[in-house]
Write a protein that holds these residues in place. Structure first.
Motif, PDB file in Angstrom:
ATOM      1  N   VAL A   1       0.826  -1.202   0.000  1.00 47.64           N
ATOM      2  CA  VAL A   1       0.000   0.000   0.000  1.00 47.64           C
ATOM      3  C   VAL A   1       0.866   1.261   0.000  1.00 47.64           C
ATOM      4  N   LEU A   2       1.940   1.243   0.778  1.00 54.23           N
ATOM      5  CA  LEU A   2       2.736   2.455   0.962  1.00 54.23           C
ATOM      6  C   LEU A   2       3.749   2.665  -0.155  1.00 54.23           C
ATOM      7  N   TYR A   3       4.380   1.596  -0.642  1.00 55.10           N
ATOM      8  CA  TYR A   3       5.521   1.759  -1.548  1.00 55.10           C
ATOM      9  C   TYR A   3       5.354   1.069  -2.901  1.00 55.10           C
ATOM     10  N   ASP A   4       4.288   0.350  -3.134  1.00 53.22           N
ATOM     11  CA  ASP A   4       4.057  -0.386  -4.372  1.00 53.22           C
ATOM     12  C   ASP A   4       5.001  -1.600  -4.440  1.00 53.22           C
ATOM     13  N   ARG A   5       4.406  -2.762  -4.316  1.00 62.78           N
ATOM     14  CA  ARG A   5       5.170  -4.005  -4.293  1.00 62.78           C
ATOM     15  C   ARG A   5       6.064  -4.157  -5.527  1.00 62.78           C
TER      16      ARG A   5
ATOM     17  N   ARG B   1      13.503   3.199   3.362  1.00 61.63           N
ATOM     18  CA  ARG B   1      14.092   2.948   4.685  1.00 61.63           C
ATOM     19  C   ARG B   1      13.674   4.027   5.685  1.00 61.63           C
ATOM     20  N   GLN B   2      13.706   5.272   5.266  1.00 61.80           N
ATOM     21  CA  GLN B   2      13.317   6.345   6.169  1.00 61.80           C
ATOM     22  C   GLN B   2      11.854   6.228   6.580  1.00 61.80           C
ATOM     23  N   HIS B   3      10.986   5.837   5.644  1.00 65.22           N
ATOM     24  CA  HIS B   3       9.565   5.713   5.969  1.00 65.22           C
ATOM     25  C   HIS B   3       9.310   4.490   6.844  1.00 65.22           C
ATOM     26  N   LEU B   4      10.028   3.389   6.573  1.00 61.18           N
ATOM     27  CA  LEU B   4       9.855   2.199   7.408  1.00 61.18           C
ATOM     28  C   LEU B   4      10.284   2.450   8.847  1.00 61.18           C
ATOM     29  N   ALA B   5      11.329   3.268   9.031  1.00 63.06           N
ATOM     30  CA  ALA B   5      11.806   3.547  10.386  1.00 63.06           C
ATOM     31  C   ALA B   5      10.777   4.324  11.196  1.00 63.06           C
TER      32      ALA B   5
ATOM     33  N   GLU C   1     -11.511   2.947  -4.985  1.00 65.06           N
ATOM     34  CA  GLU C   1     -11.470   4.396  -4.897  1.00 65.06           C
ATOM     35  C   GLU C   1     -10.844   4.896  -3.592  1.00 65.06           C
ATOM     36  N   ARG C   2     -10.513   3.998  -2.706  1.00 66.77           N
ATOM     37  CA  ARG C   2      -9.927   4.417  -1.427  1.00 66.77           C
ATOM     38  C   ARG C   2      -8.461   4.794  -1.629  1.00 66.77           C
ATOM     39  N   ASN C   3      -8.018   5.797  -0.871  1.00 66.67           N
ATOM     40  CA  ASN C   3      -6.650   6.283  -1.007  1.00 66.67           C
ATOM     41  C   ASN C   3      -5.706   5.487  -0.093  1.00 66.67           C
ATOM     42  N   THR C   4      -4.436   5.928  -0.049  1.00 68.44           N
ATOM     43  CA  THR C   4      -3.427   5.209   0.734  1.00 68.44           C
ATOM     44  C   THR C   4      -3.727   5.261   2.222  1.00 68.44           C
ATOM     45  N   ILE C   5      -4.256   6.378   2.708  1.00 69.60           N
ATOM     46  CA  ILE C   5      -4.545   6.505   4.142  1.00 69.60           C
ATOM     47  C   ILE C   5      -5.620   5.504   4.553  1.00 69.60           C
ATOM     48  N   GLU C   6      -6.695   5.388   3.748  1.00 65.76           N
ATOM     49  CA  GLU C   6      -7.769   4.447   4.089  1.00 65.76           C
ATOM     50  C   GLU C   6      -7.318   3.003   3.921  1.00 65.76           C
ATOM     51  N   MET C   7      -6.449   2.749   2.955  1.00 70.68           N
ATOM     52  CA  MET C   7      -6.017   1.366   2.726  1.00 70.68           C
ATOM     53  C   MET C   7      -5.175   0.833   3.889  1.00 70.68           C
ATOM     54  N   GLN C   8      -4.528   1.706   4.659  1.00 69.38           N
ATOM     55  CA  GLN C   8      -3.821   1.226   5.840  1.00 69.38           C
ATOM     56  C   GLN C   8      -4.792   0.620   6.852  1.00 69.38           C
ATOM     57  N   SER C   9      -5.950   1.266   7.034  1.00 73.96           N
ATOM     58  CA  SER C   9      -6.961   0.718   7.940  1.00 73.96           C
ATOM     59  C   SER C   9      -7.512  -0.595   7.413  1.00 73.96           C
ATOM     60  N   ILE C  10      -7.757  -0.672   6.125  1.00 74.00           N
ATOM     61  CA  ILE C  10      -8.280  -1.912   5.545  1.00 74.00           C
ATOM     62  C   ILE C  10      -7.271  -3.051   5.723  1.00 74.00           C
ATOM     63  N   THR C  11      -5.991  -2.758   5.540  1.00 72.09           N
ATOM     64  CA  THR C  11      -4.958  -3.791   5.705  1.00 72.09           C
ATOM     65  C   THR C  11      -4.917  -4.292   7.141  1.00 72.09           C
TER      66      THR C  11
END
Length: 685
Positions: A90-94, A160-164, A237-247
């Protein structure tokens, strides 16, 4: 759980990913520092090939180590928990993430192939120039490959910075998951029950990522996850912020707390919140569900319309949800929501464990033994009468009289002391209560007086009834003896006064000599005591190595009957090193003793001058040898210094500069070594 190698991944442990140019600088600098840097064209060709082969291999291995470290620290999506895999998707594209890692892997293999090819070419190089050019080409191609990976390295550094910054969530830990529409009170609830400090604002989408807090319940550790708000629209249609909750809802085994704002102050209607519940209801499958009615301080649940009450009842009956009212503002029902959610999750975890194969394995090992009756006789409970009497006496504070049919119990001395009221003598004092119970070989011995023993002897042996009378007699006898002694001393003093001149066996000279001997012995003893510590701390030197001063030598010669002045001048000539002293010794001086003594002194001076000219160094060493140096004489000291120089040669030879050591040539003056040569200006070069 055993399916994944790493359930909880520590993203903060990933090291910084350098850029392509920085990585090239790091590898080339390390190659320059860790490999030989000096080579000459006069070396054998095999040595030249080895010199440049080592540089190529070292650079290739350093590139490989750096890239392997980067690839090994980043998580592999197929080997980690699905929650982390989908969250990273969701965050970085697999695809982008895998492509960047794949490009680095291909670059590592290409660098290995370049190193192998150029090492093979260097084996057939026939000159210093050809070896150097091959090495240069190999390192250049490696650096070119690394510079092309600059985009992939920059992307991985951003990842790496975002994962930290992501919270460390354990997917298998006891978890409470808070979800719902934006601005319904999810972050406020997290701040109330945990030690987290999440930003709370009166507008939607304040929370843009997952936040975690920890709390305790029944001495267990719980993690509470606050998810961003979700809107009711299709999944694509859900964005990245909403997809974190779905995950998080899809992969975490947690108790779901769906919060509904019954006051509608969040900006969304009650019906819209129920519609969102129906759209994400498949994600609640198999999880404890608690529907929290928030903001009851504004609108009470009893004040809702009948339709809304019916909708809430439908949630409770059809979907198995538990309705719990709560208010974050007044904190009413906050702890109730926490306890209900934790209890339901604990019950589900216990049921899941009992249904698993592991629980059956444990229960199969447990055997409960049930006793079987050996006959048909019924055996009741039997309580001793004394125990029953004690129990009955303690019931309701009532005292029950003891049964007279029981045999009397003999009381001990301790019991008698507890019952003593303080009047009269204490129990056992002056009585034979203890002696009657002694078990000895003869019963008549029980009442004998116990002897007191000290130092292995009986104290009664030292006791005498007539001790006072005998002490008085001894004191009178001592006084009589003292008086008799005083009378004898007075008589002897009177006799000495009458005979003042007492004949002595020694004359006056002998008495003085005896006194001097005694005083000398005392001084010698004091000197020995004073210098004992100094003597013991110094090294032992043989008697032959001890040197004496000129004064001591003169005294020794006088004791032997030799002229001290003549011998003293000869000794001074031998031990003196200065030329002025030696020249002064050559002059002829008038002496009281002429003739044979004069010729004897001249022979001694000649011998001294010859020795001082030929062995000047030995004489200086002899003078420098002092007591406490540890050398017997100058010869031994000279031999020790010679051995030290020989050993130092071996160390100096081992410490010479080699071809692997860095060597900086001295800088040349620029104006003297550049430019064209003019006429008459070559003398400075």
């Amino acid at each position: 759980r055993n399916q994944f190698k790493m359930v909880l991944y520590s993203f903060k442990a990933i090291t910084v990913v350098p850029s392509g140019m920085n990585l090239v600088d790091i590898v080339l600098s390390k190659t320059q520092r860790k490999t030989p840097t000096i080579v000459h064209k006069g070396y054998a060709i095999t040595r030249l090939r080895q010199f440049y082969t080592r540089k190529v291999k070292f650079a290739q291995q350093t590139f490989r180590d750096k890239l392997t470290g980067i690839l090994g620290e980043f998580p592999i999506l197929d080997e980690i928990h699905p929650f982390y895999a989908d969250l990273m998707n969701v965050l970085y594209d697999r695809d982008h993430y895998k492509l960047a890692l794949g490009q680095l892997n291909v670059c590592r293999n290409l660098i290995d192939n370049i190193g192998k090819d150029y090492v093979r070419l260097i084996k057939y190089a026939d000159s210093l120039f050809r070896c150097k050019q091959l090495k240069r080409a190999a390192l250049g191609r490696m650096c070119t490959l690394m510079k092309k990976q600059n985009a992939s390295l920059a992307y991985l550094e951003q990842v790496r910075q975002h994962l930290a910054r992501l919270p460390s969530i354990d997917p298998n830990e006891r978890t409470l998951l808070v979800t719902g529409y934006p601005n319904v009170g999810k972050s406020s609830f997290l701040n109330k029950i945990t030690r987290a400090d999440v930003d709370v604002q009166p507008y939607a989408f304040t929370t843009k990522s997952l936040f975690i807090g920890h709390t305790d319940y029944k001495y267990l550790r719980w993690q509470v996850v606050d998810t961003p708000g979700i809107l009711d629209h299709p999944l694509d249609e859900r964005n990245t912020i909403e997809m974190q909750s779905i995950t998080a809802l899809a992969h975490l085994r947690a108790a779901v707390l769906y919060i509904i704002d019954i006051s509608e102050q969040c900006g969304y209607t009650f019906e819209a919140q129920l519609a969102l519940f129906d759209s994400i209801r498949p994600l609640f499958q198999g999880k404890p569900l608690i529907v929290v009615l928030n903001k009851i301080d504004v609108v009470k649940p009893e004040e809702l319309s009948d339709e809304r009450k019916a909708a809430l009842t439908h949630l409770e009956t059809e979907h198995g949800a538990v309705l719990v009212p709560m208010s974050n503002f007044s904190e009413d029902g906050v702890m109730t929501v926490k306890s209900v959610a934790c209890e339901r999750l604990l019950e589900q975890r216990v049921e899941r464990k009992l249904k698993g194969a592991r629980a059956h394995d444990v229960l199969a090992r447990v055997h409960v033994a049930m006793p079987k009756s050996r006959d048909g006789r019924r055996r009741g409970v039997t309580i001793p009468s004394t125990v029953a009497a004690v129990k009955a006496s303690t019931l309701d504070g009532r005292v029950v009289k003891p049964d007279n049919s029981l045999p009397p119990v003999e009381k001990h001395l301790g019991d008698l002391m507890m019952e003593w009221d303080g009047s009269g003598k204490p129990p056992g004092f002056g009585s034979t209560l203890w002696q009657e119970r002694y078990q000895l070989a003869d019963d008549e011995w029980r009442f004998d007086t116990m002897p007191e023993i000290k130092d292995g002897k009986n104290i009664i042996d030292w006791y005498d009834p007539d001790i006072a009378e005998r002490l008085d007699a001894l004191e009178e006898e001592e006084a009589e003896r003292v008086r008799a002694l005083e009378e004898e001393l007075a008589a002897a003093k009177a006799a000495d006064d009458d005979n003042s001149e007492v004949e002595s066996e020694l004359d006056s000279d002998e008495e003085k000599l005896v006194k001097q001997i005694r005083d000398k012995k005392k001084l010698l003893a004091l000197n020995r005591r004073r210098t004992a510590a100094v003597r013991n701390s110094r090294p032992i030197i043989p008697r032959t190595g001890i040197t004496r001063s000129t004064g001591e030598f003169k005294e020794h010669l006088q004791s032997l009957g030799i002229d001290a002045d003549t011998a003293g001048s000869a000794a001074t000539a031998v031990t003196t090193r200065a030329r002025s002293k030696s020249r002064e010794g050559r002059k002829r001086k008038r002496s009281e003793s002429r003739g044979r003594s004069k010729s004897r002194v001249s022979d001694v001076e000649k011998e001294a001058r010859s020795k001082s000219r030929t062995r000047t160094g030995v004489t200086s060493l002899a003078r420098s040898v002092s007591r406490g140096d540890g050398f017997r004489d100058a010869k031994q000291r000279k031999r020790a210094s010679s051995l030290g120089r020989k050993l130092q040669k071996q160390r100096n030879r081992a410490g010479r500069r080699g071809e692997a050591d860095t060597f900086e040539t001295p800088a040349l003056v620029k104006h003297m070594n550049t430019g064209k040569r003019g006429i008459g200006k070559t003398d400075r070069r």
